[in-house]
Design a protein around this motif. Structure first.
Motif, mmCIF file in Angstrom:
data_model
loop_
_atom_site.group_PDB
_atom_site.id
_atom_site.type_symbol
_atom_site.label_atom_id
_atom_site.label_comp_id
_atom_site.label_asym_id
_atom_site.label_seq_id
_atom_site.Cartn_x
_atom_site.Cartn_y
_atom_site.Cartn_z
ATOM 1 N N ALA A 113 8.082 24.972 -37.034
ATOM 2 C CA ALA A 113 7.746 24.897 -38.455
ATOM 3 C C ALA A 113 6.754 25.975 -38.898
ATOM 4 C CB ALA A 113 7.184 23.513 -38.778
ATOM 5 N N GLY A 114 6.306 26.816 -37.963
ATOM 6 C CA GLY A 114 5.425 27.906 -38.316
ATOM 7 C C GLY A 114 3.956 27.556 -38.398
ATOM 8 N N PHE A 115 3.552 26.408 -37.836
ATOM 9 C CA PHE A 115 2.137 26.064 -37.800
ATOM 10 C C PHE A 115 1.400 26.989 -36.816
ATOM 11 C CE2 PHE A 115 3.618 22.374 -39.929
ATOM 12 C CZ PHE A 115 2.541 21.668 -40.438
ATOM 13 N N PRO A 116 0.088 27.143 -36.986
ATOM 14 C CA PRO A 116 -0.682 27.980 -36.060
ATOM 15 C C PRO A 116 -0.923 27.268 -34.728
ATOM 16 C CG PRO A 116 -2.136 27.047 -37.715
ATOM 17 C CD PRO A 116 -0.744 26.657 -38.119
ATOM 18 N N VAL A 117 0.087 27.273 -33.885
ATOM 19 C CA VAL A 117 0.021 26.657 -32.561
ATOM 20 C C VAL A 117 0.413 27.715 -31.524
ATOM 21 C CG1 VAL A 117 0.669 24.421 -33.537
ATOM 22 C CG2 VAL A 117 2.417 25.848 -32.479
ATOM 23 N N ILE A 118 0.058 27.471 -30.284
ATOM 24 C CA ILE A 118 0.571 28.321 -29.219
ATOM 25 C C ILE A 118 2.096 28.205 -29.230
ATOM 26 C CG2 ILE A 118 0.663 28.714 -26.729
ATOM 27 C CD1 ILE A 118 -2.171 27.640 -26.535
ATOM 28 N N PRO A 119 2.834 29.318 -29.318
ATOM 29 C CA PRO A 119 4.303 29.231 -29.369
ATOM 30 C C PRO A 119 4.839 28.383 -28.232
ATOM 31 C CG PRO A 119 3.579 31.481 -29.778
ATOM 32 C CD PRO A 119 2.354 30.708 -29.370
ATOM 33 N N THR A 120 5.735 27.450 -28.565
ATOM 34 C CA THR A 120 6.199 26.450 -27.599
ATOM 35 C C THR A 120 7.683 26.214 -27.754
ATOM 36 O OG1 THR A 120 4.050 25.335 -27.839
ATOM 37 C CG2 THR A 120 5.789 24.124 -26.696
ATOM 38 N N VAL A 121 8.414 26.189 -26.634
ATOM 39 C CA VAL A 121 9.831 25.818 -26.631
ATOM 40 C C VAL A 121 10.070 24.841 -25.493
ATOM 41 C CG1 VAL A 121 10.547 28.040 -27.628
ATOM 42 C CG2 VAL A 121 10.567 27.729 -25.138
ATOM 43 N N ASP A 122 11.234 24.178 -25.549
ATOM 44 C CA ASP A 122 11.574 23.228 -24.482
ATOM 45 C C ASP A 122 13.004 23.395 -23.992
ATOM 46 O OD1 ASP A 122 12.881 22.294 -26.735
ATOM 47 O OD2 ASP A 122 12.288 20.202 -26.472
ATOM 48 N N GLN A 172 5.132 27.755 -22.674
ATOM 49 C CA GLN A 172 4.284 28.515 -23.593
ATOM 50 C C GLN A 172 3.838 29.799 -22.903
ATOM 51 O OE1 GLN A 172 1.165 25.532 -23.927
ATOM 52 N NE2 GLN A 172 1.882 24.924 -25.958
ATOM 53 N N PRO A 173 3.656 30.884 -23.671
ATOM 54 C CA PRO A 173 3.068 32.082 -23.070
ATOM 55 C C PRO A 173 1.613 31.814 -22.691
ATOM 56 C CG PRO A 173 3.154 32.303 -25.455
ATOM 57 C CD PRO A 173 3.881 31.039 -25.121
ATOM 58 N N ARG A 174 1.181 32.393 -21.601
ATOM 59 C CA ARG A 174 -0.232 32.281 -21.240
ATOM 60 C C ARG A 174 -1.037 33.149 -22.202
ATOM 61 N NH1 ARG A 174 -2.653 32.001 -15.122
ATOM 62 N NH2 ARG A 174 -4.695 31.172 -15.720
ATOM 63 N N ILE A 175 -1.947 32.522 -22.942
ATOM 64 C CA ILE A 175 -2.666 33.177 -24.015
ATOM 65 C C ILE A 175 -3.983 33.766 -23.508
ATOM 66 C CG2 ILE A 175 -3.849 32.796 -26.217
ATOM 67 C CD1 ILE A 175 -0.878 32.715 -26.544
ATOM 68 N N ASP A 176 -4.262 35.007 -23.914
ATOM 69 C CA ASP A 176 -5.574 35.604 -23.664
ATOM 70 C C ASP A 176 -6.498 35.147 -24.779
ATOM 71 O OD1 ASP A 176 -7.689 37.166 -22.837
ATOM 72 O OD2 ASP A 176 -6.909 39.012 -23.746
ATOM 73 N N PHE A 177 -7.431 34.253 -24.471
ATOM 74 C CA PHE A 177 -8.292 33.719 -25.522
ATOM 75 C C PHE A 177 -9.769 33.918 -25.182
ATOM 76 C CE2 PHE A 177 -7.355 30.160 -22.670
ATOM 77 C CZ PHE A 177 -8.601 29.620 -22.433
ATOM 78 N N ARG A 178 -10.578 33.920 -26.256
ATOM 79 C CA ARG A 178 -12.026 34.090 -26.080
ATOM 80 C C ARG A 178 -12.687 32.803 -25.621
ATOM 81 N NH1 ARG A 178 -13.568 36.826 -31.905
ATOM 82 N NH2 ARG A 178 -12.040 38.533 -31.896
ATOM 83 N N TYR A 179 -12.283 31.687 -26.236
ATOM 84 C CA TYR A 179 -12.867 30.389 -25.903
ATOM 85 C C TYR A 179 -11.985 29.281 -26.466
ATOM 86 C CZ TYR A 179 -14.719 30.876 -30.699
ATOM 87 O OH TYR A 179 -14.850 31.071 -32.049
ATOM 88 N N GLU A 180 -12.217 28.065 -25.984
ATOM 89 C CA GLU A 180 -11.570 26.875 -26.534
ATOM 90 C C GLU A 180 -12.588 26.096 -27.360
ATOM 91 O OE1 GLU A 180 -8.512 24.725 -24.100
ATOM 92 O OE2 GLU A 180 -9.445 25.874 -22.473
ATOM 93 N N VAL A 181 -12.112 25.467 -28.421
ATOM 94 C CA VAL A 181 -12.985 24.715 -29.316
ATOM 95 C C VAL A 181 -12.282 23.427 -29.715
ATOM 96 C CG1 VAL A 181 -12.124 26.029 -31.315
ATOM 97 C CG2 VAL A 181 -14.298 24.782 -31.486
ATOM 98 N N SER A 182 -13.039 22.357 -29.836
ATOM 99 C CA SER A 182 -12.495 21.049 -30.206
ATOM 100 C C SER A 182 -13.209 20.535 -31.449
ATOM 101 C CB SER A 182 -12.668 20.044 -29.061
ATOM 102 O OG SER A 182 -11.918 20.429 -27.933
ATOM 103 N N PHE A 183 -12.410 19.991 -32.372
ATOM 104 C CA PHE A 183 -12.918 19.409 -33.610
ATOM 105 C C PHE A 183 -12.665 17.903 -33.566
ATOM 106 C CE2 PHE A 183 -11.363 23.691 -34.310
ATOM 107 C CZ PHE A 183 -12.426 24.322 -34.953
#
Length: 282
Positions: A113-122, A172-183
């Motif tokens: 649906a185009g939400f800002p998520v890590i690209p995911t398929v099954d 999912q592709p392995r993402i190069d990220f700076r940090y993880e954050v939880s709300f």
């Protein structure tokens, strides 16, 4: 928040596994603390998830907290859900969550649906929708706490999917990220945010000052889930380019890391949780 003198207090069944060992966290400490504070307002009993169905008819509400991955007691959890629906006993969180409570299919749905998520398929047929990456994360849709998670090269992904069968695994592709954050939210009200400055130490958390754009991002998923009541944790990663992408929407039994926030934040969270539970009981 206390009942009038002489009035019966609501009875709350707190479903938890005090013996569950989680990497980098002490689940039991958090639930012992929460039970002590909820007892100020409710009559509280703790039980293991395997016992919840048998005990449910004695309580006004069941609060599912740090009960560990459902896949470790799937039959007992299914019986608990069926019994709660049969008796009409409210469950907190309510049983109609669309996030991790229902498995991780939502990541595929949100990605499409185009939400800002890590690209995911099954499905193998959809692998071409993923960006090229040096490695890919493969994990079961019904997994939790990184159970079954593994990283494979691009040439191995199709074979992994074929081995398990269509629709069982997420890729999912392995993402190069700076940090993880939880709300963290109670109902639709933002409570606090925490982040892990070091990507290699996921549960060494610090308070995170969420800005307006961060909260727009997080609220988008809370609103999509449409739970009337409950605790939700929106887990995201900050990419090297600065974008936030959803990692998981925890809406069953999210660990709260209450030991990582100051007393004022913790007290505000407890007060909001009590009010939410009281409103659900009616």
């Amino acid at each position: 928040m206390t009942a009038p003198a002489g009035a019966p207090r609501p009875a709350l069944l707190l479903v938890t596994d005090l013996a569950y060992e989680a990497r980098g966290r002490r689940y039991c400490d958090e639930d012992i603390f929460l039970a002590s504070r909820l007892r100020e307002t409710f009559d509280v009993a703790l039980c293991h998830p395997r016992d919840a169905a048998a005990l449910l008819d004695r309580f006004d509400l069941a609060l599912v907290r740090n009960s560990g991955p459902v896949l470790h007691y799937q039959e007992a959890y299914d019986a608990f859900r069926a019994r709660a629906l049969e008796l009409g006993v409210p469950v907190y969180n309510p049983l109609d969550g669309r996030g991790d409570m229902a498995g991780k299919e939502y990541l595929v749905e949100l990605s499409r649906a185009g939400f800002p998520v890590i690209p995911t398929v099954d499905r193998a047929a959809d692998l071409g929708l993923l960006p090229e990456a040096g490695a890919y994360a493969v994990k079961p849709k019904l997994g939790a706490d990184s159970v079954g998670l593994r990283f494979v090269g691009g040439a191995e992904v199709a074979g992994e999917l074929a081995r398990e069968g269509e629709g069982v695994l997420l890729v999912q592709p392995r993402i190069d990220f700076r940090y993880e954050v939880s709300f963290y939210f109670v109902d639709h009200d933002f409570q606090y945010a925490l982040y892990a400055p070091d990507p290699e130490r996921r549960w060494v958390l610090e308070l995170y000052a969420a800005d307006a754009a961060d909260l727009v991002f997080a609220r988008r998923f809370v609103e999509w889930n449409a739970l009337g009541h409950g605790i939700q944790r929106v887990d995201a990663c900050r990419t090297a380019e600065g974008e936030l992408l959803l990692v998981e929407l925890e809406d069953l039994n999210p660990y709260l890391s209450l030991d990582r926030v100051d007393e004022e934040v913790r007290e505000a969270f407890v007060a909001r949780l009590k009010a939410s539970i009281a409103a659900l009981i009616g």
